[in-house]
Design an enzyme around this catalytic site. Sequence first.
Site, PDB file in Angstrom:
ATOM      1  N   SER A  34       0.829  -1.211   0.000  1.00 59.73           N
ATOM      2  CA  SER A  34       0.000   0.000   0.000  1.00 59.73           C
ATOM      3  C   SER A  34       0.861   1.257   0.000  1.00 59.73           C
ATOM      4  CB  SER A  34      -0.957  -0.003   1.198  1.00 59.73           C
ATOM      5  OG  SER A  34      -0.254  -0.229   2.399  1.00 59.73           O
ATOM      6  N   PHE A  68       6.123  -3.853  11.314  1.00 56.78           N
ATOM      7  CA  PHE A  68       6.236  -2.463  10.854  1.00 56.78           C
ATOM      8  C   PHE A  68       4.984  -1.990  10.137  1.00 56.78           C
ATOM      9  CE2 PHE A  68      10.405  -4.376  10.932  1.00 56.78           C
ATOM     10  CZ  PHE A  68      11.149  -3.438  11.612  1.00 56.78           C
ATOM     11  N   ALA A  69       4.199  -2.936   9.590  1.00 61.67           N
ATOM     12  CA  ALA A  69       3.077  -2.562   8.723  1.00 61.67           C
ATOM     13  C   ALA A  69       2.091  -1.683   9.470  1.00 61.67           C
ATOM     14  CB  ALA A  69       2.378  -3.825   8.223  1.00 61.67           C
ATOM     15  N   ALA A  70       1.838  -0.501   8.934  1.00 62.74           N
ATOM     16  CA  ALA A  70       0.899   0.430   9.571  1.00 62.74           C
ATOM     17  C   ALA A  70       0.618   1.579   8.624  1.00 62.74           C
ATOM     18  CB  ALA A  70       1.503   0.986  10.858  1.00 62.74           C
ATOM     19  N   TYR A 136      -3.336   8.674  14.900  1.00 61.18           N
ATOM     20  CA  TYR A 136      -2.176   7.830  14.603  1.00 61.18           C
ATOM     21  C   TYR A 136      -1.481   7.422  15.905  1.00 61.18           C
ATOM     22  CZ  TYR A 136       2.703   6.777  13.541  1.00 61.18           C
ATOM     23  OH  TYR A 136       3.955   6.207  13.521  1.00 61.18           O
ATOM     24  N   HIS A 187       8.062  13.841   6.044  1.00 66.90           N
ATOM     25  CA  HIS A 187       9.258  13.996   6.876  1.00 66.90           C
ATOM     26  C   HIS A 187      10.149  15.131   6.377  1.00 66.90           C
ATOM     27  CE1 HIS A 187       8.422   9.568   7.963  1.00 66.90           C
ATOM     28  NE2 HIS A 187       7.840  10.397   8.814  1.00 66.90           N
ATOM     29  N   PHE A 206       7.183  25.579   9.581  1.00 61.35           N
ATOM     30  CA  PHE A 206       5.918  25.842  10.276  1.00 61.35           C
ATOM     31  C   PHE A 206       6.177  26.368  11.688  1.00 61.35           C
ATOM     32  CE2 PHE A 206       4.932  22.414   7.220  1.00 61.35           C
ATOM     33  CZ  PHE A 206       3.966  23.069   6.472  1.00 61.35           C
ATOM     34  N   ALA A 280      -1.111  22.832  13.833  1.00 61.08           N
ATOM     35  CA  ALA A 280      -1.796  22.380  15.056  1.00 61.08           C
ATOM     36  C   ALA A 280      -1.178  21.070  15.530  1.00 61.08           C
ATOM     37  CB  ALA A 280      -3.279  22.184  14.768  1.00 61.08           C
TER      38      ALA A 280
HETATM   39  N1  LIG Z   1       9.530   6.794   9.599  1.00 57.51           N
HETATM   40  C1  LIG Z   1       9.481   7.288  10.844  1.00 57.51           C
HETATM   41  O1  LIG Z   1      10.123   8.318  11.148  1.00 57.51           O
HETATM   42  C2  LIG Z   1       8.666   6.585  11.918  1.00 57.51           C
HETATM   43  C3  LIG Z   1       8.631   7.138  13.205  1.00 57.51           C
HETATM   44  C4  LIG Z   1       7.911   6.466  14.201  1.00 57.51           C
HETATM   45  C5  LIG Z   1       7.270   5.276  13.915  1.00 57.51           C
HETATM   46  N2  LIG Z   1       7.294   4.776  12.639  1.00 57.51           N
HETATM   47  C6  LIG Z   1       6.601   3.497  12.374  1.00 57.51           C
HETATM   48  O2  LIG Z   1       7.503   2.607  11.758  1.00 57.51           O
HETATM   49  C7  LIG Z   1       6.825   1.752  10.847  1.00 57.51           C
HETATM   50  C8  LIG Z   1       7.495   1.799   9.493  1.00 57.51           C
HETATM   51  O3  LIG Z   1       7.505   3.142   9.011  1.00 57.51           O
HETATM   52  P1  LIG Z   1       8.033   3.479   7.553  1.00 57.51           P
HETATM   53  O4  LIG Z   1       8.449   4.913   7.574  1.00 57.51           O
HETATM   54  O5  LIG Z   1       8.991   2.441   7.116  1.00 57.51           O
HETATM   55  O6  LIG Z   1       6.662   3.357   6.731  1.00 57.51           O
HETATM   56  P2  LIG Z   1       6.397   2.770   5.260  1.00 57.51           P
HETATM   57  O7  LIG Z   1       5.072   3.290   4.851  1.00 57.51           O
HETATM   58  O8  LIG Z   1       7.572   3.011   4.378  1.00 57.51           O
HETATM   59  O9  LIG Z   1       6.299   1.196   5.540  1.00 57.51           O
HETATM   60  C9  LIG Z   1       5.128   0.553   5.962  1.00 57.51           C
HETATM   61  C10 LIG Z   1       4.977  -0.704   5.125  1.00 57.51           C
HETATM   62  O10 LIG Z   1       3.843  -1.448   5.611  1.00 57.51           O
HETATM   63  C11 LIG Z   1       3.068  -1.868   4.496  1.00 57.51           C
HETATM   64  N3  LIG Z   1       1.682  -2.022   5.009  1.00 57.51           N
HETATM   65  C12 LIG Z   1       0.873  -1.050   5.496  1.00 57.51           C
HETATM   66  N4  LIG Z   1      -0.284  -1.583   5.921  1.00 57.51           N
HETATM   67  C13 LIG Z   1      -0.195  -2.918   5.721  1.00 57.51           C
HETATM   68  C14 LIG Z   1      -1.064  -4.023   5.986  1.00 57.51           C
HETATM   69  N5  LIG Z   1      -2.249  -3.838   6.543  1.00 57.51           N
HETATM   70  N6  LIG Z   1      -0.653  -5.271   5.654  1.00 57.51           N
HETATM   71  C15 LIG Z   1       0.575  -5.477   5.091  1.00 57.51           C
HETATM   72  N7  LIG Z   1       1.431  -4.462   4.834  1.00 57.51           N
HETATM   73  C16 LIG Z   1       1.045  -3.205   5.138  1.00 57.51           C
HETATM   74  C17 LIG Z   1       3.234  -0.798   3.454  1.00 57.51           C
HETATM   75  O11 LIG Z   1       2.991  -1.226   2.134  1.00 57.51           O
HETATM   76  C18 LIG Z   1       4.710  -0.413   3.655  1.00 57.51           C
HETATM   77  O12 LIG Z   1       5.578  -1.194   2.861  1.00 57.51           O
HETATM   78  C19 LIG Z   1       5.373   2.211  10.846  1.00 57.51           C
HETATM   79  O13 LIG Z   1       4.646   1.358  11.715  1.00 57.51           O
HETATM   80  C20 LIG Z   1       5.430   3.626  11.412  1.00 57.51           C
HETATM   81  O14 LIG Z   1       4.243   3.980  12.066  1.00 57.51           O
HETATM   82  C21 LIG Z   1       7.983   5.392  11.649  1.00 57.51           C
END
Ligand SMILES: NC(=O)c1ccc[n+]([C@@H]2O[C@H](COP(=O)([O-])OP(=O)(O)OC[C@H]3O[C@@H](n4cnc5c(N)ncnc54)[C@H](O)[C@@H]3O)[C@@H](O)[C@H]2O)c1
Length: 319
Positions: A34, A68-70, A136, A187, A206, A280
């Site tokens: 996604s 990690f998926a979210a 979130y 970011h 901002f 905000a």
């Molecule tokens: N990037 C940051 O600075 C940061 C900071 C704090 C927390 N996080 C957390 O770290 C994790 C990874 O972040 P990221 O920056 O790599 O995000 P990202 O969007 O690059 O990676 C998330 C991956 O999860 C997959 N995904 C989402 N929903 C899914 C589902 N229901 N089933 C299967 N796959 C699914 C997406 O396709 C994607 O490849 C997330 O949970 C995010 O909330 C990230």
Amino acid sequence: MKLLVTGGAGYIGSVVAAQLTEAGHEVTVLDDLSTGHADAVPSGARFVQGSITDAAAVLEGMDGVLHFAAKSLVGESVERPGLYWAHNLGGTLALLDAMRTAGVGRIVFSSTAATYGEPERSPIVETDPTRPTNPYGASKLAVDTALTAFAGMYGLAPVSLRYFNVGGAYTAADGRVYRERHTVETHLIPNVLAVALGQRESVNVFGTDYPTPDGTCVRDYIHVSDLARAHLLALDACTPGEHKVYNLGSGTGFSVQEVVSVCREVTGHPIPAVVGGRRAGDPAVLVASSEKIQRELGWKPEHPEVRDIVADAWAALPR
Ligand SMILES: NC(=O)c1ccc[n+]([C@@H]2O[C@H](COP(=O)([O-])OP(=O)(O)OC[C@H]3O[C@@H](n4cnc5c(N)ncnc54)[C@H](O)[C@@H]3O)[C@@H](O)[C@H]2O)c1
């Protein structure tokens, strides 16, 4: 170990999957693509395209899960809270049920600084109040709460890592480079570097009236390579019946102005900045105390300088 990496086609998950395969683990990536990219999955890992709600099909025989998926766009979560509760909490509960059925106890979960909301003090320690200011952060905190309950009730062995601002790129032992490429990028560092690449005209700042030395927001930046390494340590620290929670940052705050200045130095581009009003819900200062993970797991950032994070992110960009 045989490990399932959910979201392993995303930014952070792909770096962790790469480090896990380099360390000799057998990795399966489950990702619905996604927001991820199939070509980000390390060549040594097996890739299954699918949702975390279908994890049962791939959990058999696994020793652990790195989750990690979210959905992780704060603004989108404010506009569509139901999507975030369903995906982040509902999806994770389905995953936890499938883990119970398959007898898999070990899980390392991507939590976030957003669980704390507006902090009362800096740096933030893990026992500080958690008062998320958006759906979130609330959905991630709800998962943390569920993990505590499942550890107590079913002997699950969870570790939550609360990331602060993640940046930089990772070059694997085979020379392959893993970098941030979110389609909707919120970011700071990639957005500033996009100006230097000519993809954006200017960067938005901002708010310049925060109670910080230069008036702009201060954040704690952690290199994705350091962050990923903590996951390997966390895997070994998983203990049945106990939910461990660790902050992950470099422990140093950098202001938006400082980050923009570093980006100008690294790229040699003037990077025009447009100053606007506050957004905000943006806390003035978000800095982690990572003392607990340093003390308990022996983790230490190798790249605490924001300059290294920016330089690696810049070097990894295609041009
Ligand atoms: N990037 C940051 O600075 C940061 C900071 C704090 C927390 N996080 C957390 O770290 C994790 C990874 O972040 P990221 O920056 O790599 O995000 P990202 O969007 O690059 O990676 C998330 C991956 O999860 C997959 N995904 C989402 N929903 C899914 C589902 N229901 N089933 C299967 N796959 C699914 C997406 O396709 C994607 O490849 C997330 O949970 C995010 O909330 C990230």
